[in-house]
Design a protein around this motif. Structure first.
Motif, PDB file in Angstrom:
ATOM      1  N   ASP A  22      -0.016 -18.621   9.142  1.00  0.00           N
ATOM      2  CA  ASP A  22      -0.371 -19.400  10.329  1.00  0.00           C
ATOM      3  C   ASP A  22      -1.343 -18.666  11.253  1.00  0.00           C
ATOM      4  N   ASN A  23      -2.534 -18.397  10.778  1.00  0.00           N
ATOM      5  CA  ASN A  23      -3.607 -17.764  11.542  1.00  0.00           C
ATOM      6  C   ASN A  23      -3.404 -16.281  11.832  1.00  0.00           C
ATOM      7  N   PHE A  24      -2.452 -15.654  11.173  1.00  0.00           N
ATOM      8  CA  PHE A  24      -2.279 -14.203  11.224  1.00  0.00           C
ATOM      9  C   PHE A  24      -2.361 -13.719   9.783  1.00  0.00           C
ATOM     10  N   SER A  25      -3.235 -12.758   9.524  1.00  0.00           N
ATOM     11  CA  SER A  25      -3.373 -12.295   8.147  1.00  0.00           C
ATOM     12  C   SER A  25      -3.373 -10.776   8.080  1.00  0.00           C
ATOM     13  N   VAL A  26      -2.962 -10.281   6.937  1.00  0.00           N
ATOM     14  CA  VAL A  26      -2.998  -8.855   6.653  1.00  0.00           C
ATOM     15  C   VAL A  26      -3.752  -8.669   5.341  1.00  0.00           C
ATOM     16  N   ARG A  27      -4.460  -7.534   5.226  1.00  0.00           N
ATOM     17  CA  ARG A  27      -5.166  -7.256   3.990  1.00  0.00           C
ATOM     18  C   ARG A  27      -5.164  -5.753   3.742  1.00  0.00           C
ATOM     19  N   THR A  28      -5.224  -5.413   2.446  1.00  0.00           N
ATOM     20  CA  THR A  28      -5.143  -4.007   2.066  1.00  0.00           C
ATOM     21  C   THR A  28      -5.660  -3.827   0.646  1.00  0.00           C
ATOM     22  N   ILE A  29      -5.985  -2.618   0.294  1.00  0.00           N
ATOM     23  CA  ILE A  29      -6.183  -2.216  -1.092  1.00  0.00           C
ATOM     24  C   ILE A  29      -5.098  -1.168  -1.345  1.00  0.00           C
ATOM     25  N   PRO A  30      -4.039  -1.529  -2.061  1.00  0.00           N
ATOM     26  CA  PRO A  30      -2.954  -0.578  -2.316  1.00  0.00           C
ATOM     27  C   PRO A  30      -3.448   0.616  -3.127  1.00  0.00           C
ATOM     28  N   THR A  31      -2.996   1.803  -2.749  1.00  0.00           N
ATOM     29  CA  THR A  31      -3.363   3.010  -3.476  1.00  0.00           C
ATOM     30  C   THR A  31      -2.117   3.762  -3.918  1.00  0.00           C
ATOM     31  N   LEU A  32      -2.235   4.431  -5.031  1.00  0.00           N
ATOM     32  CA  LEU A  32      -1.185   5.299  -5.545  1.00  0.00           C
ATOM     33  C   LEU A  32      -1.574   6.723  -5.168  1.00  0.00           C
ATOM     34  N   VAL A  33      -0.680   7.400  -4.455  1.00  0.00           N
ATOM     35  CA  VAL A  33      -0.989   8.740  -3.945  1.00  0.00           C
ATOM     36  C   VAL A  33       0.174   9.687  -4.202  1.00  0.00           C
ATOM     37  N   GLU A  34      -0.119  10.958  -4.114  1.00  0.00           N
ATOM     38  CA  GLU A  34       0.895  11.994  -4.138  1.00  0.00           C
ATOM     39  C   GLU A  34       0.912  12.605  -2.738  1.00  0.00           C
ATOM     40  N   ILE A  35       2.104  12.760  -2.176  1.00  0.00           N
ATOM     41  CA  ILE A  35       2.243  13.256  -0.810  1.00  0.00           C
ATOM     42  C   ILE A  35       2.971  14.582  -0.839  1.00  0.00           C
ATOM     43  N   ASP A  36       2.351  15.613  -0.250  1.00  0.00           N
ATOM     44  CA  ASP A  36       3.013  16.903  -0.097  1.00  0.00           C
ATOM     45  C   ASP A  36       3.963  16.808   1.092  1.00  0.00           C
ATOM     46  N   VAL A  57       0.762   3.204  -1.233  1.00  0.00           N
ATOM     47  CA  VAL A  57       0.492   3.086   0.197  1.00  0.00           C
ATOM     48  C   VAL A  57      -0.399   1.873   0.440  1.00  0.00           C
ATOM     49  N   LEU A  58       0.016   1.054   1.402  1.00  0.00           N
ATOM     50  CA  LEU A  58      -0.805  -0.068   1.849  1.00  0.00           C
ATOM     51  C   LEU A  58      -1.364   0.289   3.220  1.00  0.00           C
ATOM     52  N   ALA A  59      -2.664   0.521   3.302  1.00  0.00           N
ATOM     53  CA  ALA A  59      -3.336   0.718   4.586  1.00  0.00           C
ATOM     54  C   ALA A  59      -3.721  -0.678   5.068  1.00  0.00           C
ATOM     55  N   ILE A  60      -2.943  -1.212   5.989  1.00  0.00           N
ATOM     56  CA  ILE A  60      -3.054  -2.613   6.393  1.00  0.00           C
ATOM     57  C   ILE A  60      -4.011  -2.787   7.569  1.00  0.00           C
ATOM     58  N   GLU A  61      -4.866  -3.798   7.462  1.00  0.00           N
ATOM     59  CA  GLU A  61      -5.664  -4.293   8.586  1.00  0.00           C
ATOM     60  C   GLU A  61      -5.193  -5.711   8.861  1.00  0.00           C
ATOM     61  N   SER A  62      -5.141  -6.086  10.132  1.00  0.00           N
ATOM     62  CA  SER A  62      -4.696  -7.446  10.440  1.00  0.00           C
ATOM     63  C   SER A  62      -5.771  -8.200  11.208  1.00  0.00           C
ATOM     64  N   GLU A  63      -5.608  -9.511  11.197  1.00  0.00           N
ATOM     65  CA  GLU A  63      -6.480 -10.401  11.966  1.00  0.00           C
ATOM     66  C   GLU A  63      -5.584 -11.467  12.563  1.00  0.00           C
ATOM     67  N   ASN A  64      -5.724 -11.680  13.867  1.00  0.00           N
ATOM     68  CA  ASN A  64      -4.866 -12.629  14.568  1.00  0.00           C
ATOM     69  C   ASN A  64      -5.700 -13.674  15.292  1.00  0.00           C
TER      70      ASN A  64
END
Length: 161
Positions: A22-36, A57-64
């Motif tokens: 409903d006019n709010f969206s999220v978008r991402t390019i999921p990445t596979l990472v190793e975290i120390d 990890v999903l680095a999310i950007e939103s639009e409202n």
């Protein structure tokens, strides 16, 4: 970065995984990472004996584009092609998960990270299905949860970035 869940377009750009509510969206390019892990994390029960973990990890950007108050918690779950079911958690510095007010109308650029920790430090899932919980208005979801699937895994060394 070990790899990403995306497709490379003809113009060299990579496609986003996105969900709309409903006019709010999220978008991402999921990445596979190793975290120390830092020393504090190493002492946590869930990480005992580990120096590193693997995560999607999903680095999310939103639009409202809404003009009413609602809240978004940034909650999501994921399922991999190995049938691993993962509960996501949002980074503490996220501006994505918050109470959106009418003053946020047309606000772009909220961001945050959703992490899905994998049990196996050597796991490299080839498919990913993510279900995003819907934002809430007056304590009720404004729509159904959105499930999106990305079946194209690209190892990091094969990405043109």
């Amino acid at each position: 970065m070990i790899g990403a869940y995306t497709e490379e377009g003809q113009d060299g750009d990579y496609s986003f995984l996105s969900a709309s509510f409903d006019n709010f969206s999220v978008r991402t390019i999921p990445t596979l990472v190793e975290i120390d892990l830092n020393e504090e994390a190493k002492e946590m029960e869930q990480f005992s004996g580990k120096d590193t973990v693997r995560a999607i990890v999903l680095a999310i950007e939103s639009e409202n584009d809404n003009d009413y108050n609602f809240s978004y918690e940034g909650k999501a779950t994921a399922v991999t092609d190995t049938s691993e079911e993962l509960a996501g958690f949002t980074s503490p510095d996220s501006t994505l998960a918050k109470e959106y007010t009418e003053e946020d109308y047309g606000d772009y650029g909220e961001y945050g990270y959703i992490y899905f920790l994998l049990d196996d430090i050597s796991a490299e899932p080839k498919e990913l299905e993510v279900t995003f919980d819907a934002p809430e208005k007056d304590g009720e979801p404004i729509s159904e949860p959105q499930t999106v699937k990305q079946a194209n895994y690209i190892p990091g060394q094969d990405m043109d970035i």
